[in-house]
Structure formats: C-alpha cells, structure tokens
Design a protein around this motif. Structure first.
Motif, PDB file in Angstrom:
ATOM      1  N   SER A   1       0.804  -1.224   0.000  1.00  9.83           N
ATOM      2  CA  SER A   1       0.000   0.000   0.000  1.00  9.83           C
ATOM      3  C   SER A   1       0.836   1.272   0.000  1.00  9.83           C
ATOM      4  O   SER A   1       0.452   2.273  -0.621  1.00  9.83           O
ATOM      5  N   HIS A   2       1.979   1.284   0.693  1.00 11.56           N
ATOM      6  CA  HIS A   2       2.790   2.506   0.662  1.00 11.56           C
ATOM      7  C   HIS A   2       3.415   2.701  -0.712  1.00 11.56           C
ATOM      8  O   HIS A   2       3.661   3.839  -1.132  1.00 11.56           O
ATOM      9  N   ILE A   3       3.644   1.620  -1.441  1.00 13.05           N
ATOM     10  CA  ILE A   3       4.131   1.729  -2.815  1.00 13.05           C
ATOM     11  C   ILE A   3       2.996   2.196  -3.729  1.00 13.05           C
ATOM     12  O   ILE A   3       3.208   3.006  -4.637  1.00 13.05           O
ATOM     13  N   SER A   4       1.783   1.694  -3.498  1.00  7.47           N
ATOM     14  CA  SER A   4       0.626   2.175  -4.260  1.00  7.47           C
ATOM     15  C   SER A   4       0.466   3.680  -4.087  1.00  7.47           C
ATOM     16  O   SER A   4       0.148   4.397  -5.045  1.00  7.47           O
ATOM     17  N   ALA A   5       0.667   4.161  -2.852  1.00  7.90           N
ATOM     18  CA  ALA A   5       0.554   5.600  -2.589  1.00  7.90           C
ATOM     19  C   ALA A   5       1.581   6.379  -3.390  1.00  7.90           C
ATOM     20  O   ALA A   5       1.284   7.455  -3.938  1.00  7.90           O
ATOM     21  N   LEU A   6       2.803   5.858  -3.484  1.00  2.53           N
ATOM     22  CA  LEU A   6       3.844   6.539  -4.252  1.00  2.53           C
ATOM     23  C   LEU A   6       3.576   6.464  -5.750  1.00  2.53           C
ATOM     24  O   LEU A   6       3.768   7.441  -6.476  1.00  2.53           O
ATOM     25  N   MET A   7       3.122   5.309  -6.221  1.00  2.46           N
ATOM     26  CA  MET A   7       2.864   5.164  -7.654  1.00  2.46           C
ATOM     27  C   MET A   7       1.735   6.070  -8.106  1.00  2.46           C
ATOM     28  O   MET A   7       1.844   6.767  -9.117  1.00  2.46           O
TER      29      MET A   7
END
Length: 674
Positions: free
Chosen positions: A241-247
């Motif tokens: 999820s933190h990668i989804s936020a960055l993407m």
C-alpha cells in the motif's frame, strides 16, 4: 543547495545499501525507512530553495558514452516536482516503518526497504535530469523498480500477471518517449535538454506535431490517460500500500512533468490550437470514465486506482486550457490554466496518497480489500477513519478542502473561454466544464460509498469486528498528508505564489498578484470582477454554521427528556445483512449509464428437494463489460499471438540454423551500411 542535493542523494544511497548489510528485519526496517525519511526532508528543503532561487542549479558530469552526460538541472518546474515527490515520500516512509512488519517472514524487509529508496531516488532524478539519454536511463530504472515492487507478493494469485501487464504498458510508453527525444536529437545533434530548448533551428511543423503525439502517448501511458489506463487497476492493488501511494500519488505525476517539459519548454509553448484541444479532450474523457469505473469497484485499492485516472484527467483539463490560451496570446489565462493544473497535481498527490495509506491500514487490520467485508470500522479505527474522511472529502472537492480550490480554479479557467476568438472553442471549453461538473458529482457518490460502507453501520465480517487501530508510525504518515490537505486548502495564499514561480517562466507572465486579492485572503481567476472566493472565510462560515446548529439543538432540547431506543427495522433485529451493499449503492448509477457499462447479471438458485417454491441457496453475480480491454487490447494480443504462432517454425532447435540466421543478418546489415 548543492549540500542539500548531496544529503538527498547520499541518504537514498545509504538507504538502498545498508538494509542489505544486515539480516535482522527490525534493523533493516529502521535503516531503510529512516534514510528515506531523511532524504525526503532534504528533498522538501531542496525543492523549496529551488523555487526561490534566482537561477537554476546545474550540475554536469561527462561520460565516455556518446550522447550521455550525467546532467542535473533544478529549475522551478523540477523543484516543484521534487517537493511533491519528497512530501509524499516522507509520509510513505513513516507509514512503511509500521506497515512492513506485516511482511516479515514472507518477503525480505531489507530488500523491500532498499527498493523503496531506489524508487524514490529514481523519481527524483527523473525530474532533475537535463540530458535525454540520462533521463531515459533513470526513467527505465524507475519503471523496473516499480515493477519489482508491484510483484513483491508474487505468490499471491494475479500479482505476477498484474506486474507483467504493467511492465508491457510502461515499456510501450517508453518507446514513444524515445521517439520524442530522437526527433529532437535528430535536429539538434545532441541529447542535451539545453540543446532541445535552444536549437539552431526549430523542428519542422510536421515533426513538431509528431513529437506532440509521441510525447502524449509515451507520457500518457505512465500517467494513465484513457485508453492507456488499463494497467492502473491491476498494478496499484497488487503493490504494497505505501508503494501504491507513491505510484498513484507521485510516479504518474512524473508523466505530467514530462508533458509540461516537452510542450512548454522544449517546444517553447509555440503550438497550434488543436494541440491544446486534444489534451483538453483527453483530459475530459479520462476524468469522466475514470470516476465512472471507480464507482463500480468493490476492491478499495482498485477504486482508488481508477480515481487516479479521473484526477489525471482533471490536471490535463487545466493544462489543455492553458495551452489553448497560450496559442492565442492570452498569457495570463494560460498561466491560470497551468497553475490550476499544477495546484491539482500537488493536491492529488496529497489526498490520493492519503487514501491509499488509509486503504493499506484497512488491509492491515482486516486482511481484505473488499468493501463488502468492512463496516463499523470508525469506532474501531478512529484515527484511520478521520484521516480517510479528510482524503475522501478532499478528492470529492468539497469546500474548504484542497481538492475544492484547485478544481474551482480549473472551472474558472474553462469558463474564461469567452475571451477566445473562435466560436468553436468558446463552446468546447464550457462543455469540458460541464463534464468536470458531472465528474465531481460522481466522485462525491464514489467516496460517499467508499467511506460510508467501510467505516459506518455494523461490521459485515469477522475481520471487521476484530479490527484494531494501526501502529503509531502508520498514523503519523496519514496524519502528515491529512495536515497537508488542510494546509493546501485553507492557505492558497501560500501555495499560489509558489506555483506562480513555476508557471511564470513557462507562460511568460506572473499572475499571483492578480489571482490573490485582499492580501491573499481572496482567490480570483485573474480578475475579482469575474469571480472570487476566500477559503479561510468559507471555512470559518462552515464552522460557524455547524456551531450554530449545535447551539440551537442544545437550546431546543433544554429540559427535554432524552430517550434511547433501537433503530426500527420492521420489527426485526438489525443485522449487517440489512445494510446497503456496494452493489446496491451504485445500482441506480449503473442503470443510468447502462450503455457504457453494459452490465451483466447472473442469478443462481438452489431449491429445497421438497418444494420448488422454497429456495435453499441463492447466488447473485453482477459485472460490467471491460470495454477497453475487450475491444482495444484483446484483439491486439490475439493478433500478436497468431503472428508468434506462425513464426515458431523458425525456432527449430538447431544451433547451426541459428548461426546461419546470425550470418545472414550480418551480411544484410553490411550491405545496408555500405
């Protein structure tokens, strides 16, 4: 500024290397995310200084590879995106410290943290790159690192397929970006961005139009414009999820950076009106279809992914309007359109990253992304619920949030089409505004569904009943972005002057003094006579109205006896089965737009053996037609598979035959070169 740049790059490199030097997951977690957080703090300061610098900061290191120079340039446009990347990166790094504990024992925490640092570094270098060859290298690194992060949980069903789909789409886009830079280098004899800006002679008109389309397709594939958006609802839910936020929050914004850099910097803002109209049309279609498909999603992260398509469309509406105004020499209105688009860029970065972190918190607590299995979580997760609510009202553009003020500026730039000299554009821009208004209404319904069905009423699953609030670091990450949403909404007098420093060199005029009136307390689209709004006063009025309502309620109930009773449920005890489902919530909208959705319903019933009038089990399944995948992508895939099947005959398994292929190829190349 060079010291801050050194700290930024050094912390990212240490964050990428140190976690791999230890085998203790807890220490890996601390090293990776502390380094990323420090780098992001340096990046925020670096971006702010870059916005106020009188001259761009340039650094160049030559290489022995032809056309490649490791050149960095911090001008106001790059500084704005460095600031945006670093702000969201700081929140994601704080959040990840608590969130990645869920991955301990399943994936390498050290490798995950190392990749996070590399991903943030690559995005930062993308917007700082001042050489086309170097840009393509770091762009490819960013794409590959994001792919590896998407497939972090590769053992889960569908994750590998999602990663492969994303990899294919991002490389297809990269191919068009390469074509764009080749067009410029062919005329300039260099891959230097400085040569692109100041060529000895301008590109011929035909090549300029080709460069316009190749840039739009190449960067549009990364941004997620319709119809190149199909990878988002696959890749974003699959990633942590933190990668989804960055993407979603910042990676797709590097494509917005690329478009502005090519159109307003390399092409010097000199283009025909239909370029801006094309961008405007793509933005309108992306905004409307993005939110329409988001409404139908029951997977919370897929819903947010489709919503990113919508908000990229809103950004392009502002940029497209700015391009149209710039074509006709209306530089102040062009600057307003650009400013509105960039304002929504940083706003979307804040509230979309916040919503993805909120979705990650729900996944962390309930182990599911299905909205149908949530309910009643506000009581169990009040901090997450409050932050998610701020993100929801911001993305729905409700006053006095940041989403409202940037969308309001986009509306005003579209309404100012009355100053255009052509009747066609005078009509088209208000039509785009009407599409944006419909998009806003659907976005409100979408996030009323997302928040209401997730946090209100009764829990609809065992996971929801057992949910507890997430760790402190995760709450800190969400809190930082929630505070950013409030700041960007209530204090446009701080944001607009910063954005004006970005748009002034591109549009040729500074407009902050005209957009801000009464010492910054009022925002107006170039002139207060047209329209104006004060966000602090609007917020104060809303708070006063709420306070007055509460005071009247207390006054009227004074002395009255309070009774508590159960909610009436037709004489039956209330159960979660009586709540609105996600399917039922959007059913009226699905019927209104039936032509686009093309819904299908499947109802299966199993009756009792004793009588066909009594149902033992009943299964209901509703779905919508994936139009773009069915009619645009599946035919291409089938054609490619058919060609591949025919070409299999050349793969005979004979080493001698393969050597013959190589020999014939070399002979043909020599003949062609001769």
């Amino acid at each position: 500024m060079t010291t801050l740049l050194t700290v930024l790059l050094g912390c990212y490199l240490l964050g990428g290397l140190l976690p791999l030097c230890t085998s203790r997951p807890h220490l890996q977690n601390i090293l990776a995310h502390s380094a990323a957080a420090l780098a992001c703090v340096a990046g925020i300061a670096f971006g702010l200084l870059g916005l106020f610098a009188s001259q761009p900061l340039t650094i160049s290191v030559p290489s022995n590879i032809p056309y490649l120079t490791f050149a960095l340039r911090l001008d106001p446009l790059a500084a704005f995106f460095v600031l945006t990347i670093s702000l969201v990166g700081l929140a994601a790094s704080l959040y990840a410290y608590g969130y990645v504990r869920e991955f301990t024992g399943r994936v390498s925490v050290g490798l995950l943290g190392s990749l996070l640092n590399g991903f943030l570094l690559s995005m930062t270098l993308v917007v700082l790159a001042d050489n086309g060859f170097f840009f393509l290298i770091v762009w490819e690194v960013m794409s590959l690192l994001s792919y590896v992060l998407v497939v972090t949980e590769h053992d889960r069903p569908g994750v590998r397929e999602a990663g492969l789909f994303y990899l294919i789409m991002t490389h297809a886009g990269t191919a068009f970006i390469i074509l764009t830079f080749l067009l410029f280098s062919q005329e300039t004899g260099s891959f230097s961005f400085e040569a692109f800006r100041h060529p000895d002679q301008r590109l011929p008109e035909g090549l300029r139009s080709i460069a316009f389309f190749t840039a739009l397709i190449g960067f549009g594939a990364k941004a997620g414009i319709v119809p190149l958006h199909v990878w988002l609802p696959y890749a974003h839910p699959a990633a942590p999820s933190h990668i989804s936020a960055l993407m979603s929050g910042v990676m797709i914004k590097t494509a917005i950076y690329g478009l502005i850099r090519v159109y307003f910097d390399f092409l010097e803002g000199q283009f025909p009106w239909w370029w801006g109209f094309t961008v405007l049309s793509v933005g309108a279609v992306s905004a409307l279809l993005g939110v329409m498909y988001a409404l139908m999603e029951h997977d919370l992260k897929s819903l947010l992914a489709f919503s990113s398509v919508e908000n990229v469309g809103i950004i392009l509406l502002g940029i497209g309007a700015g391009m149209i105004f710039h074509t006709y020499g209306l530089h102040e209105l062009a600057a307003l359109g650009l400013l509105a688009g960039l304002y929504h860029t940083i706003n979307h970065a804040a509230f979309k990253a916040l919503l993805f972190l909120g979705a990650g918190s729900l996944l962390f607590a309930t182990h599911t992304r299905n909205i149908e299995e949530y309910g009643g979580l506000l009581r169990r997760m009040p901090w997450t619920g409050f932050c998610f609510l701020i993100g929801a009202v911001s993305i729905a553009a409700l006053p006095p949030t940041n989403g409202f003020v940037s969308e309001w500026l986009v509306f005003q730039s579209l309404f100012l089409s009355v100053q255009l000299p052509t009747l066609f554009l005078k009509l088209m821009l208000p039509i785009a505004a009407a599409i944006l208004a419909l998009t806003g209404a659907l976005a409100l319904a979408c996030f009323a569904k997302a928040f209401g069905l997730s946090f209100l009423a009764q829990p609809r699953s065992t996971h929801a009943r057992q949910a507890v609030e997430v760790p402190l670091s995760m709450r800190m990450g969400m809190g930082l972005l929630a505070a950013s949403c409030a700041l960007f909404g209530l204090a446009p007098m701080l944001v607009v002057p910063l954005l004006d420093r970005v748009t002034a060199p591109l549009a040729g005029v500074a407009i902050s003094d005209q957009v801000l009136a009464l010492d910054g307390w009022v925002v107006a689209p170039v002139t207060v006579e047209f329209s104006s709004i004060s966000m602090p006063v609007l917020a104060a009025l809303l708070v006063a109205a709420a306070g007055l309502g509460l005071a009247l309620a207390r006054l009227l109930r004074k002395g009255a006896r309070t009774r508590y009773s159960r909610t009436w449920g037709c004489g039956l005890p209330l159960t979660p089965r009586m709540e609105y489902s996600a399917t039922g919530f959007v059913q009226p909208i699905k019927q209104v737009f039936e032509t686009i959705y093309q819904p299908t319903v499947k109802l299966e019933r199993e009756f009792l053996e004793q009588s066909k009038y009594f149902i033992r089990h009943q299964r209901f399944h509703s779905s919508i037609e994936p139009l773009f995948e069915k009619y645009a992508y599946q035919p291409v895939v089938k054609a490619m598979l058919a060609v591949a099947e025919r070409l299999r005959v050349i793969q005979a398994g004979s080493l001698h035959l393969y050597l013959a292929y190589i020999f014939v190829t070399l002979v043909l190349l020599l003949l062609w070169a001769g």
